[in-house]
Design a protein around this motif. Structure first.
Motif, PDB file in Angstrom:
ATOM      1  N   ASP A 160     -45.553 -56.693  68.379  1.00 30.29           N
ATOM      2  CA  ASP A 160     -45.382 -55.837  67.204  1.00 30.29           C
ATOM      3  C   ASP A 160     -43.994 -55.228  67.158  1.00 30.29           C
ATOM      4  N   THR A 161     -43.498 -55.023  65.947  1.00 30.53           N
ATOM      5  CA  THR A 161     -42.297 -54.239  65.748  1.00 30.53           C
ATOM      6  C   THR A 161     -42.744 -52.857  65.284  1.00 30.53           C
ATOM      7  N   LEU A 162     -42.292 -51.860  65.993  1.00 29.63           N
ATOM      8  CA  LEU A 162     -42.799 -50.522  65.696  1.00 29.63           C
ATOM      9  C   LEU A 162     -41.902 -49.838  64.673  1.00 29.63           C
ATOM     10  N   PRO A 163     -42.493 -49.031  63.814  1.00 26.78           N
ATOM     11  CA  PRO A 163     -41.657 -48.287  62.858  1.00 26.78           C
ATOM     12  C   PRO A 163     -40.820 -47.248  63.593  1.00 26.78           C
ATOM     13  N   LEU A 164     -39.563 -47.112  63.165  1.00 26.43           N
ATOM     14  CA  LEU A 164     -38.651 -46.200  63.855  1.00 26.43           C
ATOM     15  C   LEU A 164     -38.797 -44.805  63.273  1.00 26.43           C
ATOM     16  N   SER A 165     -38.895 -43.825  64.159  1.00 24.87           N
ATOM     17  CA  SER A 165     -38.854 -42.453  63.646  1.00 24.87           C
ATOM     18  C   SER A 165     -37.415 -41.934  63.655  1.00 24.87           C
ATOM     19  N   LYS A 166     -36.594 -42.524  64.493  1.00 25.22           N
ATOM     20  CA  LYS A 166     -35.182 -42.164  64.494  1.00 25.22           C
ATOM     21  C   LYS A 166     -34.395 -43.427  64.807  1.00 25.22           C
ATOM     22  N   ASN A 167     -33.363 -43.703  64.022  1.00 25.62           N
ATOM     23  CA  ASN A 167     -32.582 -44.922  64.232  1.00 25.62           C
ATOM     24  C   ASN A 167     -31.527 -44.683  65.308  1.00 25.62           C
ATOM     25  N   ALA A 168     -30.894 -45.745  65.724  1.00 25.96           N
ATOM     26  CA  ALA A 168     -29.841 -45.614  66.721  1.00 25.96           C
ATOM     27  C   ALA A 168     -28.594 -45.010  66.084  1.00 25.96           C
ATOM     28  N   ASP A 169     -27.879 -44.179  66.857  1.00 24.74           N
ATOM     29  CA  ASP A 169     -26.671 -43.510  66.347  1.00 24.74           C
ATOM     30  C   ASP A 169     -25.446 -44.018  67.063  1.00 24.74           C
ATOM     31  N   HIS A 170     -24.385 -44.163  66.314  1.00 24.53           N
ATOM     32  CA  HIS A 170     -23.096 -44.446  66.915  1.00 24.53           C
ATOM     33  C   HIS A 170     -22.439 -43.108  67.214  1.00 24.53           C
ATOM     34  N   LEU A 171     -22.336 -42.736  68.473  1.00 24.87           N
ATOM     35  CA  LEU A 171     -21.865 -41.397  68.802  1.00 24.87           C
ATOM     36  C   LEU A 171     -20.354 -41.334  68.933  1.00 24.87           C
ATOM     37  N   LEU A 172     -19.764 -42.386  69.505  1.00 23.14           N
ATOM     38  CA  LEU A 172     -18.380 -42.230  69.939  1.00 23.14           C
ATOM     39  C   LEU A 172     -17.666 -43.568  69.857  1.00 23.14           C
ATOM     40  N   HIS A 173     -16.418 -43.526  69.456  1.00 20.84           N
ATOM     41  CA  HIS A 173     -15.570 -44.713  69.466  1.00 20.84           C
ATOM     42  C   HIS A 173     -14.297 -44.317  70.187  1.00 20.84           C
ATOM     43  N   LEU A 174     -14.105 -44.813  71.377  1.00 14.90           N
ATOM     44  CA  LEU A 174     -13.017 -44.346  72.230  1.00 14.90           C
ATOM     45  C   LEU A 174     -11.979 -45.445  72.354  1.00 14.90           C
ATOM     46  N   LYS A 175     -10.811 -45.238  71.760  1.00 13.56           N
ATOM     47  CA  LYS A 175      -9.760 -46.264  71.807  1.00 13.56           C
ATOM     48  C   LYS A 175      -8.862 -46.038  73.006  1.00 13.56           C
ATOM     49  N   THR A 176      -8.445 -47.120  73.624  1.00  9.63           N
ATOM     50  CA  THR A 176      -7.523 -46.962  74.758  1.00  9.63           C
ATOM     51  C   THR A 176      -6.110 -46.778  74.245  1.00  9.63           C
ATOM     52  N   LYS A 177      -5.319 -46.178  75.100  1.00 13.34           N
ATOM     53  CA  LYS A 177      -3.908 -46.087  74.786  1.00 13.34           C
ATOM     54  C   LYS A 177      -3.211 -47.247  75.470  1.00 13.34           C
ATOM     55  N   GLY A 178      -2.206 -47.784  74.832  1.00  7.86           N
ATOM     56  CA  GLY A 178      -1.447 -48.849  75.462  1.00  7.86           C
ATOM     57  C   GLY A 178      -2.002 -50.221  75.158  1.00  7.86           C
ATOM     58  N   PRO A 179      -1.233 -51.225  75.548  1.00  9.58           N
ATOM     59  CA  PRO A 179      -1.589 -52.600  75.186  1.00  9.58           C
ATOM     60  C   PRO A 179      -2.579 -53.268  76.135  1.00  9.58           C
ATOM     61  N   GLU A 180      -2.940 -52.594  77.227  1.00 10.31           N
ATOM     62  CA  GLU A 180      -3.738 -53.288  78.233  1.00 10.31           C
ATOM     63  C   GLU A 180      -5.215 -53.295  77.891  1.00 10.31           C
ATOM     64  N   ASN A 181      -5.873 -54.364  78.294  1.00  8.84           N
ATOM     65  CA  ASN A 181      -7.319 -54.460  78.083  1.00  8.84           C
ATOM     66  C   ASN A 181      -8.058 -53.607  79.109  1.00  8.84           C
ATOM     67  N   ILE A 182      -9.247 -53.205  78.722  1.00 10.58           N
ATOM     68  CA  ILE A 182     -10.094 -52.461  79.650  1.00 10.58           C
ATOM     69  C   ILE A 182     -10.656 -53.434  80.679  1.00 10.58           C
ATOM     70  N   ILE A 183     -10.591 -53.039  81.954  1.00 13.10           N
ATOM     71  CA  ILE A 183     -11.152 -53.900  83.007  1.00 13.10           C
ATOM     72  C   ILE A 183     -12.633 -53.615  83.167  1.00 13.10           C
ATOM     73  N   CYS A 184     -12.964 -52.327  83.306  1.00 10.30           N
ATOM     74  CA  CYS A 184     -14.351 -51.989  83.544  1.00 10.30           C
ATOM     75  C   CYS A 184     -14.613 -50.593  83.025  1.00 10.30           C
ATOM     76  N   SER A 185     -15.885 -50.290  82.835  1.00  7.34           N
ATOM     77  CA  SER A 185     -16.239 -48.972  82.315  1.00  7.34           C
ATOM     78  C   SER A 185     -17.630 -48.627  82.817  1.00  7.34           C
ATOM     79  N   CYS A 186     -17.953 -47.327  82.762  1.00 11.74           N
ATOM     80  CA  CYS A 186     -19.286 -46.925  83.203  1.00 11.74           C
ATOM     81  C   CYS A 186     -19.634 -45.572  82.618  1.00 11.74           C
ATOM     82  N   ILE A 187     -20.891 -45.378  82.314  1.00 15.40           N
ATOM     83  CA  ILE A 187     -21.374 -44.064  81.903  1.00 15.40           C
ATOM     84  C   ILE A 187     -22.327 -43.585  82.991  1.00 15.40           C
TER      85      ILE A 187
END
Lengths: 718, 686
Positions: free
Chosen positions: B371-398
């Motif tokens: 079953d697909t359950l009805p959502l009482s609250k949808n997912a939120d986009h909380l944060l968009h964090l841009k890096t400074k500089g030209p380098e790619n991100i190697i790794c990240s963690c919350i």
């Protein structure tokens, strides 16, 4: 594709060819060896592959050979005539022609003719013909005169047609040509007058002939440079009457009309002829090969040193006098194949390949099998030599079967075949079955009275045969109108061409009911419809009573009125099978067979109109039976499917629409068919609507599956 | 077995960047792949095609050429005009040398492996000598008029072929002068194009030069006479890449239409010694430009704009018809790009240049399987964090509590503190990072979010104490003397006592965090580790390897557990071993100590250690629920592996709480939708 290969001269020795060239080139008893008779005193035996003479014989000074030497294939002796009347017979061991057998005849010999498988014939200049044996028994016997005065034999040829020797010779008298056909089994001589058509004053330069099943196709090259064909029946309709033959133009302007040295032609095979002569007045002489079927020049070869205007063709070699020497040009006509056209690499085949059997058995490795057999055989021969028993050596049952086929009676063959089939399936089972059928069919063809029906049925039921393996089988069955065998073939063979299917259909439709009663056709696909007729009638009536459905409400009310006149007939017609069950079984076999529409349609047009109507009636009946139940199928074990019925209705109507429309007796049928189709269409359009609703439902279901970017679902792992 | 609510997430908008170059190393059977964003990945073809190492990309560094030299050294050159060498042990860039010729378009290593040749924008061809620790400029060849787009050495090392715009030059290496200039026909399907770019050349030992160009032709040239020998028109668009087998009996070309053609040297007729090049097999595994191809002894390797790395084994070269003979299509990285905060139900997505933080929705409903359950609250986009500089991100963690985010690029390490006030979120960067925390290969928070573990590229492991808004460096485990191998996988026990770290090739080390010393080393295994985790309570370390083996190692006992020994004795189900994507994440059920949860890109599995193991005769994957089977049958067929293949391609799956799972999918169609449109081909009936 026909092709001429590289030429080679037979010997550097210059033959003493006169102005008329050689007297003749004839086959000897060995395939590679040929007797060349020059116009002087010499006969030379050449081996073509070695390009050298094996032997040479000359008559005495003062004598002159008048008739080319031939080989008596039965005794392996050579025969030559010198000084018109003196016959000489010798063999390879003889050195001097003076010391060999000699017979002086009472009349002048035109030619001695010899072909494989029969005794040589002697054709006298007056047109009489004698067998060699009969002649030698009494050389001085009186020879009658057949042709009239001043009539001269120009050309002659000897054939074997259905194992019977047939001799044809052409005579000329004052620019008129006559053809004589002598049958040797019946001793009938038939004379025909060749009509030259518009070109009355043209002279025929050269003749050649080939034999078809019923006709001798006589091709003549006229001085106008065209090739004409004359068909001469082998079995004359009225031998007493003098008959005339008309020639038809086959190829136009093949060679230029006025050549110096004369022209020649010879038939190479059914479709190809070789012509010697210069294409244009000024140009050099050429040997060209023409395809008469497509009227195309296949290949040609220039002969700059000139020829004597003579051409012989034996085996695969063309012989001619080129300049002063005898030249051989091998001729090949390979079957062109798609692979060849696409440029597939030809694999170098070693020249010493043995002949492969016609039926390849894929289940045993070919090479090993052969080797084994060979060793076995040689061992057997050795043993036989040692013991010197006169008993029949032990042969595998398959070989025994094949030899039986060739000689024994039908009854015996049947027993033997049954015995063989009862044996455990040997690895070469396929090949033996194939060989057996070919053997049987060959004998069938040769002996019209021989028809081993039960054997053939048994062999077909082995499931290893197909149409392409034995195309003659169905042909013979068609001639014999053996519907049972045809039905069996239709059921078993996967590859029957449309023309044959259609021929079967014709026979199935035309064969009388009484003759059908005698046959024993398989009734598997036919359900006994008669017992359901009663129920059906009842059902139909109640239906009308219940919901008052009347097809008369249609737009073509005037047609219906006509129909209403005989409502009784109509129900009867539609509910009772229009054909007897046995014919229905045969027609079902046709319905089950595979076909391609494009190839079938033209043949369907040949079926007579009343047969078309009968078949349509039967199909209509089947269609009605089909639509009685919800699954749209017929009862029975292997009934025709609805699609097959529909396809055949369409095909028949497509092929014969104009004919059927014009027939008054088909009108009712067509109207019935039309009404039925119409009512079905309305049903299907309703079904269509339902289908659309269902499709919407499915779409909804799919949307449910295709979730958005985020969802929470329940998952249970088991 | 268990019923879960699954948060099915498809909003991770990850698009891998296109493949630019591949370089195959025959000695080590490794494949280096560079992508358009400058990332370089190394795949170990012997270890089940596992992506062993990776070097993060850089905005200004577009790699145009990649090659292996002197055995195991990897070089790249790009449009920034530099040649770079990669340190395959420490996983960083050893050095970069500017060649002073403008952007570099091509690079080729000499057959001996000691010289490097680069072709530049200004038409110069430069020869470099490879010294043990660097490269040294040697000399310039005759300068050409336009950029050198492709280079190839003659196998003897005496000549080179260089493809340029409209012509191919043949140089003598000794003199450095061009001895032939072969003009390429501009005609393309009867129409004269403006320019014909020679995208690739290959020099064969018999002196033949094979060129591929933008007019869709594959041409064979005689380098001795400088004449065209044969031309194959194979595409309506550019032919962009060529690679020749080492035996020179076959080569492969890739076109902009996504087709890869295989050419083979076959005898003209059977048993004839005369041979000719014949186009034998076309392969259409790509939808977009095939920018690069490679030819390993047993396979054709291709990659391009559509981001797939395709490894197509040549069936005639494969001796054993095992699972290696199957076509491989590698699309997703074999490392984790997603981390999750269980407490706050947050997901952190890592992109090349930014991070996204999402909060999952919720539902109050319940349902049954599927079953697909009805959502009482949808997912939120909380944060968009841009890096400074030209380098790619190697790794990240919350962090598990959701209040810390850490990520690292090649030169900087960032740590943020998150504050949640009702629906508002505030972000504060922790400044003043110590100098040793510069480049992290892997970051991990402890279960209680009080400790941060960082694997640096120097091989050291740092432990940092987090409290309030500040941090304190506790300890650094230095690598064993003599090795500089970087650690790229970390696992910490839930009680925070044990830290396991694994490098690219050597074994797994387990450290005691309390006593700050190395506890033990797990016995070495041939295949690299793809994922590992420490089970709560028992402190069993579960390790997944690239050959699909899973081991369980008891840290307190310093030995493999009985279950692991049983598994090894009996062996895994053959279908389990035939999976072609590695396990990328392992987690545990807090209430069911016998369960191990793991997943790869195409399946999610719960291993129940209490149940018997499946043998090869039992059905490994049974998607259908037992309906009306009797209990006896069910008990007999039940086995330890409970597999679900509903979610795919699965990039991440974890347990949020006892009854809730989160699954992050990335459908391939969504990736294709974000790629540039492919070359339009006329299809019949459209």
């Amino acid at each position: 594709m026909a092709a001429l290969e590289e030429e080679f001269t037979l010997s550097s020795v210059v033959l003493s060819a006169g102005p008329e060239g050689l007297l003749g080139v004839e086959q000897s008893d060995k395939t590679d060896q040929f007797l060349v008779t020059d116009s002087g005193r010499t006969v030379i035996l050449y081996k073509v592959s070695d390009q050298k003479p094996l032997g040479s014989w000359s008559v005495k000074q003062g004598q002159i050979i008048t008739c080319p030497a031939v080989c008596n294939f039965q005794t392996r002796e050579y025969i030559v005539v010198h000084d018109n009347k003196v016959l000489r017979i010798w063999n390879n061991e003889d050195v001097n022609l003076d010391k060999v057998f000699k017979a002086t005849l009472s009349a002048e010999v035109y030619r001695i003719l010899s072909v494989q498988g029969t005794e040589p014939l002697v054709l006298f200049k007056e047109g009489a013909v004698r067998g060699l044996e009969a002649l030698l028994a009494d050389p001085q016997q009186k020879i009658e005169t057949v042709i009239s005065d001043e009539e001269v034999i120009k050309w002659t040829k000897f054939f074997i047609v259905f194992r019977h020797p047939v001799l044809i010779f052409i005579t000329e008298k004052h620019g008129n040509y006559f053809a004589y056909v002598q049958m040797f089994n019946s001793r009938i001589l038939t004379k025909y007058t060749l009509l030259l058509g518009q070109d009355e004053n043209s002279v025929i330069e050269s003749f050649t002939a080939s034999v078809d099943r019923k006709f001798i196709s006589l091709m003549s090259l006229s001085s106008d440079g065209c090739i004409y064909e004359t068909l001469i029946p082998i079995r004359p309709t009225d031998p007493e009457k003098n008959q005339t033959l008309v020639r038809s133009l086959l190829l136009k302007a093949v060679v230029s009309g006025n050549t110096r040295n004369g022209v020649a032609l010879t038939a190479l095979d059914q479709d190809h002829i070789a012509v010697l002569g210069s294409p244009q007045a000024a140009s050099k002489e050429c040997l060209s090969v023409w395809n008469i079927k497509f009227q195309t020049l296949q290949t040609s070869k220039e002969l700059p040193q000139g020829t004597s205007g003579q051409l012989w063709y034996y085996g695969e070699n063309l012989f001619m006098l080129h300049g002063k020497s005898l030249t051989v040009i091998p001729y090949k006509c390979e079957v062109s194949s798609l692979a060849g056209a696409l440029g597939k690499l030809k694999h170098g085949q070693d020249p010493g390949t043995h002949v492969m059997p016609r039926f390849v058995n894929w289940e045993t490795p070919q090479g090993c099998g052969l080797g084994f057999q060979n060793s076995e055989q040689s061992r057997r021969i050795l043993r036989r030599r040692k013991i010197e028993v006169s008993l029949q050596p032990e042969v595998p049952p398959s070989k025994q079967l094949l030899s039986t086929i060739m000689e024994d009676s039908e009854k015996h063959i049947e027993v033997e075949v049954r015995k063989f089939l009862a044996l455990k399936q040997t690895p070469d089972f396929h090949t033996v079955i194939g060989d057996t059928v070919t053997g049987l069919l060959e004998r069938c063809k040769a002996e019209p009275s021989f028809y081993p029906r039960n054997c053939l049925v048994q062999l077909i039921q082995t499931h290893v045969l197909s149409y392409s393996l034995c195309p003659d089988l169905m042909e013979i069955a068609l001639i014999k109108k053996d519907v049972q065998l045809l039905q069996l073939c239709l059921q078993q063979f996967p590859d029957i061409p449309e023309s044959v299917t259609c021929a079967c259909l014709k026979i199935f439709l035309s064969i009388g009911d009484d003759s059908l009663q005698e046959t024993d056709v398989s009734m598997e696909s036919v359900f006994d419809y008669s017992n359901s007729v009663h129920d059906e009638k009842m059902e139909e009536q109640t239906e009308i009573l219940q919901n008052g459905f009347s097809p008369e409400e249609d737009k073509c009310s005037n047609c219906d009125q006509e129909l209403n006149k005989k409502p009784q007939d109509e129900t009867k017609e539609s509910t009772s099978c229009p054909v007897v069950p046995k014919r229905a079984a045969l027609l079902n076999a046709i319905l089950h067979s595979a076909y391609s529409e494009t190839f079938l349609l033209p043949h369907l047009k040949d079926i007579p109109a009343q047969h078309i109507t009968l078949f349509l009636k039967y199909l209509y009946f089947l269609y009605l039976k089909c639509s009685e139940n919800a699954t749209m199928t017929l009862p029975g074990i292997n009934p025709p499917t609805l699609n097959q019925i529909m396809d055949w209705i369409c095909l028949l109507l497509d092929a014969n629409f104009t004919v059927v429309v014009m027939m008054p007796e088909a009108k009712r049928l067509l109207i019935n068919l039309y009404k039925l189709v119409k009512s079905q269409i309305s049903v299907y359009s309703e079904l269509n609507k339902i289908e659309v609703s269902f499709r919407e439902l499915q779409k909804l279901n799919q949307e449910k599956n295709n979730r958005g970017l985020y969802s929470i679902e329940v998952l249970e792992l088991f | 077995m268990g019923e879960f609510k699954v948060h099915r997430v498809r909003f991770f908008n990850y698009v891998p960047s296109g493949i630019r170059c591949v370089a195959y190393n025959n000695q080590s059977n490794r494949l280096a792949v560079s992508r358009t964003d400058g990332t370089v990945e190394v795949y170990n073809l012997s270890a089940n095609y596992f992506q062993e190492k990776f070097f993060p990309g850089h905005e200004s560094r577009a790699t145009e050429a990649l090659c292996w030299a002197e055995g195991q050294r990897l070089f790249s050159a790009g449009l920034n005009g530099e040649i770079m060498e990669y340190d395959l042990q420490a996983l960083n860039i050893k050095y970069a040398v500017d060649v002073f010729g403008g952007p570099i378009w091509s690079m080729a290593v000499s057959p001996s492996g000691s010289q490097l040749l680069v072709g530049c924008e200004d038409g110069s061809v430069k020869l470099f000598q490879i010294t043990p620790d660097k490269i040294q400029f040697e000399r310039n060849f005759d300068r050409q008029k336009s950029r050198i787009l492709s280079l190839s050495w003659h196998p003897s090392g005496t000549h080179i072929a260089a493809g340029s715009i409209d012509y191919i030059s043949v140089f003598d290496v000794k003199s450095g002068s061009a001895i032939h200039k072969m003009i390429v026909d501009r005609q393309h399907m009867g129409v004269s194009k403006r320019k014909c770019i020679v995208w690739g050349v290959a020099f064969l030992s018999d002196g033949t030069v094979i060129s591929v160009d933008s007019a869709g032709k594959v041409q064979f040239w005689d380098s001795a006479t400088g004449t065209l020998v044969k031309s194959h028109l194979i595409a309506n668009a550019d032919v962009q890449s060529i690679a020749v087998a080492e035996q020179e009996d076959s080569f492969v070309v890739g076109t902009a239409e996504g087709t890869v053609f295989h050419f083979q040297l076959v005898p003209v007729t059977s048993n004839s010694s005369e041979k000719q090049w014949v186009r034998t097999k076309p392969f259409q595994h790509h939808t977009h430009d095939v920018r690069t191809v490679a030819h390993s002894p047993t396979a054709l390797i291709s990659g391009g704009t559509d981001t797939h790395l395709v490894i197509r084994p040549l069936m005639e070269k494969v001796e054993v018809k095992n699972y290696d003979a199957a076509l491989r299509k590698i699309t997703f990285p074999h490392r984790r790009l997603i981390s999750c905060s269980k407490k706050r139900q947050l997901l952190l997505f890592q992109f090349a240049h930014h991070l996204e933080l999402w909060r999952l929705g919720s539902t109050v409903a319940t349902g049954k399987n599927g079953d697909t359950l009805p959502l009482s609250k949808n997912a939120d986009h909380l944060l968009h964090l841009k890096t400074k500089g030209p380098e790619n991100i190697i790794c990240s963690c919350i962090s598990p509590c959701g209040s810390w985010i850490a990520y690292s690029t090649v030169s900087r390490f960032f740590l943020y503190r998150l504050n949640y006030e009702h629906d508002n979120i505030s972000l504060k960067r922790v400044s003043k990072m110590p100098p040793f925390l510069r480049c992290a290969l892997q970051i991990l928070f402890s279960e209680d979010s009080t400790k941060l573990f960082v694997a640096s590229n120097q091989g050291a492991l740092h432990i940092v104490q987090l409290s309030g808004g500040s941090f304190k460096h506790l300890h650094a485990f230095q690598p064993q003397s003599g090795t500089v191998e970087a650690m790229c996988l970390l696992a910490v026990s839930s009680d925070g006592n044990w830290l396991a770290a694994s490098g690219t090739s050597a074994g797994v080390h387990v450290y005691n965090v309390k006593q700050l010393k190395l506890h033990c080393t797990v016995p070495a295994y041939n295949f690299p580790v793809t994922a590992m985790a420490i089970a709560p309570n028992t402190n069993n370390l579960v390790i997944a390897h690239s050959d699909q083996q899973v081991f369980e190692y008891s840290i307190p006992d310093k030995q493999y557990t009985d279950w692991s020994r049983t598994v090894q004795k009996q062996g895994f189900h053959h279908l389990w071993l035939q999976r072609d994507t590695p396990i990328t994440h392992i987690s545990f059920h807090p209430k069911r100590p016998m369960h191990i949860l793991l997943h790869d890109a195409y399946m999610f599995c719960i291993i129940d250690k209490s149940l018997p193991l499946p043998n090869d005769k039992t059905l490994l994957y049974n998607p259908f629920p037992p309906t009306n089977e009797s209990d006896v049958v069910r008990r007999r067929t039940a086995h330890a592996f409970k597999i679900s293949k509903i979610y795919k391609p699965l990039l991440f799956m974890d347990l949020l709480d006892e009854r809730t799972l989160v699954a992050v999918e990335r459908p391939l169609d969504d990736i294709i939708a974000q790629l540039p449109p492919p070359i339009k081909k006329k299809k019949f009936g459209t």
